[in-house]
Design a protein around this motif. Structure first.
Motif, PDB file in Angstrom:
ATOM      1  N   GLN A  67      36.715  46.581  35.528  1.00 46.94           N
ATOM      2  CA  GLN A  67      36.183  45.223  35.581  1.00 46.94           C
ATOM      3  C   GLN A  67      34.765  45.185  35.029  1.00 46.94           C
ATOM      4  OE1 GLN A  67      36.975  44.724  39.894  1.00 46.94           O
ATOM      5  NE2 GLN A  67      38.206  42.948  39.308  1.00 46.94           N
ATOM      6  N   GLY A  69      31.410  43.539  35.400  1.00 46.69           N
ATOM      7  CA  GLY A  69      30.628  42.743  36.327  1.00 46.69           C
ATOM      8  C   GLY A  69      29.672  41.779  35.665  1.00 46.69           C
ATOM      9  N   GLY A  74      32.463  39.862  37.665  1.00 49.40           N
ATOM     10  CA  GLY A  74      33.733  40.574  37.818  1.00 49.40           C
ATOM     11  C   GLY A  74      34.762  39.772  38.596  1.00 49.40           C
ATOM     12  N   GLY A  75      34.580  38.454  38.633  1.00 49.53           N
ATOM     13  CA  GLY A  75      35.470  37.607  39.422  1.00 49.53           C
ATOM     14  C   GLY A  75      36.894  37.603  38.898  1.00 49.53           C
ATOM     15  N   VAL A  76      37.845  37.510  39.819  1.00 46.21           N
ATOM     16  CA  VAL A  76      39.266  37.521  39.478  1.00 46.21           C
ATOM     17  C   VAL A  76      39.758  36.092  39.295  1.00 46.21           C
ATOM     18  CG1 VAL A  76      41.579  38.192  40.212  1.00 46.21           C
ATOM     19  CG2 VAL A  76      39.618  39.648  40.779  1.00 46.21           C
ATOM     20  N   HIS A  80      42.714  37.458  34.393  1.00 45.58           N
ATOM     21  CA  HIS A  80      42.152  38.710  34.896  1.00 45.58           C
ATOM     22  C   HIS A  80      43.130  39.373  35.880  1.00 45.58           C
ATOM     23  CE1 HIS A  80      38.305  40.944  36.113  1.00 45.58           C
ATOM     24  NE2 HIS A  80      39.193  41.360  36.992  1.00 45.58           N
ATOM     25  N   SER A 105      33.243  43.802  41.256  1.00 45.73           N
ATOM     26  CA  SER A 105      33.681  42.427  41.489  1.00 45.73           C
ATOM     27  C   SER A 105      33.099  41.832  42.757  1.00 45.73           C
ATOM     28  CB  SER A 105      35.213  42.386  41.575  1.00 45.73           C
ATOM     29  OG  SER A 105      35.678  41.086  41.843  1.00 45.73           O
ATOM     30  N   ARG A 109      37.076  34.124  41.502  1.00 49.10           N
ATOM     31  CA  ARG A 109      36.246  33.105  40.873  1.00 49.10           C
ATOM     32  C   ARG A 109      36.433  31.754  41.569  1.00 49.10           C
ATOM     33  NH1 ARG A 109      38.356  34.139  34.765  1.00 49.10           N
ATOM     34  NH2 ARG A 109      37.719  36.323  34.633  1.00 49.10           N
ATOM     35  N   ASN A 145      27.566  45.012  41.321  1.00 45.96           N
ATOM     36  CA  ASN A 145      28.217  43.947  42.073  1.00 45.96           C
ATOM     37  C   ASN A 145      28.927  44.479  43.311  1.00 45.96           C
ATOM     38  OD1 ASN A 145      27.795  41.462  40.486  1.00 45.96           O
ATOM     39  ND2 ASN A 145      28.892  42.574  38.898  1.00 45.96           N
ATOM     40  N   CYS A 147      32.131  45.816  45.531  1.00 46.16           N
ATOM     41  CA  CYS A 147      33.556  45.525  45.678  1.00 46.16           C
ATOM     42  C   CYS A 147      33.704  44.582  46.862  1.00 46.16           C
ATOM     43  CB  CYS A 147      34.317  46.827  45.896  1.00 46.16           C
ATOM     44  SG  CYS A 147      36.105  46.626  46.088  1.00 46.16           S
ATOM     45  N   MET A 151      38.989  41.830  46.055  1.00 49.08           N
ATOM     46  CA  MET A 151      39.011  43.208  45.554  1.00 49.08           C
ATOM     47  C   MET A 151      38.628  44.191  46.647  1.00 49.08           C
ATOM     48  SD  MET A 151      40.297  43.043  42.627  1.00 49.08           S
ATOM     49  CE  MET A 151      40.191  44.802  42.306  1.00 49.08           C
TER      50      MET A 151
END
Length: 292
Positions: A67, A69, A74-76, A80, A105, A109, A145, A147, A151
């Protein structure tokens, strides 16, 4: 020594794995971007913040997701998350020696929260399916960032978690807790408090992290190599053992519901002789405190 935290996602891939062996799937040249960000007027990334593919580690085939950052923390989001799920589903089919998730992450998001939450749940299921197939899933946490969010849950679904002493792992981030419950509940600006609560040293002492490392790419590579044979298929016995561990930890903190317990108290009750010195200890000294 090269700082793992200061590397980008692709720099980590280049330095962790055998030279020139990474083959990326859905690279930036494919221009597969989030369908939601453009509609909101938010800048997109051609890889949607995650690089996935196949590489060699010590000559052994592994699947990799790293990911980035620097893109939206690193948002999902939908794409993604789909890339992570696709990687894991392909691992079930192709059976590499391991799957390595280089997590960087803050969680899902907010711009595409529903899609991101669904994606994280699918990632969790896929991780457990890969583990059930006897393929180790190894999470590396050493980024700025950290985890967090979904995540953070994914990491705890994996076979092993490797962390640097400068990294962080938790469900809710400090800023989220402060915004939800106020600064009296958690002061996100108190860096010492943040690291005592979510940092790599704390996670290692409590058993949430399997290997504690220096912030060094070479150390992460060595630990990842050692973890390749560490498959821990999910079985009733392993779940029961983890439940016993959690119950024992809770029993150490009968006053936790009053909100008066902090990490130093827990460390002391877990057998750390001088908990007030943990923050200044190097990784080697800290490792010597845990014998299990």
């Amino acid at each position: 020594m090269i700082s793992y935290a200061e590397c980008s996602a692709r720099e980590r891939i280049a330095r962790l794995f055998d030279a020139n062996t990474f083959h990326e799937w859905l690279p930036p040249s494919e221009r597969i971007t989030s369908p939601h960000l453009a509609q909101l007027g938010v800048p997109s990334s051609f890889d949607d913040g995650v690089a996935i593919g196949r590489a060699l580690l010590g000559g052994r085939t592994v699947f990799v997701a790293a990911q980035e950052g620097a893109f939206m923390g690193g948002g999902v989001g939908e794409v993604h998350g789909a890339k992570l799920v696709g990687l894991l589903r392909r691992a079930q089919r192709d059976r590499p020696d391991a799957v390595l998730l280089l997590v960087d992450s803050g969680g899902v998001r907010l711009h595409e929260a529903n899609a991101g939450l669904i994606a994280v749940s699918e990632v969790m299921r896929a991780v457990l399916d890969v583990r059930a197939a006897g393929i180790p899933v190894i999470v590396l946490v050493g980024s700025a960032n950290g985890c967090f969010g979904g995540m953070g849950i994914v990491a705890r679904c994996a076979d092993q978690v490797l962390m640097s002493d400068a990294s962080r792992l938790a469900m809710s981030g400090p800023e989220v807790i402060e915004a939800s419950h106020g600064v009296d509940e958690f002061d996100a600006r108190d860096r010492a408090l943040v690291w005592r609560t979510t940092g790599g040293k704390h996670r290692w002492i409590t058993g949430d992290c399997d290997v504690l490392l220096d912030d060094d790419v070479a150390a992460f590579r060595e630990a990842a190599l050692a973890a390749l044979n560490g498959s821990r298929p999910v079985k009733p016995e392993s779940l029961e053992a983890e439940h016993r561990q959690l119950a024992a930890r809770w029993a150490l903190l009968p006053e936790a519901l009053d909100g008066d317990v902090e990490a130093l108290t827990l460390w002391q009750r877990l057998g750390v002789p001088k908990p007030e010195e943990v923050a200044s200890m190097d990784v080697q000294a800290l490792r010597a405190l845990r014998t299990d």
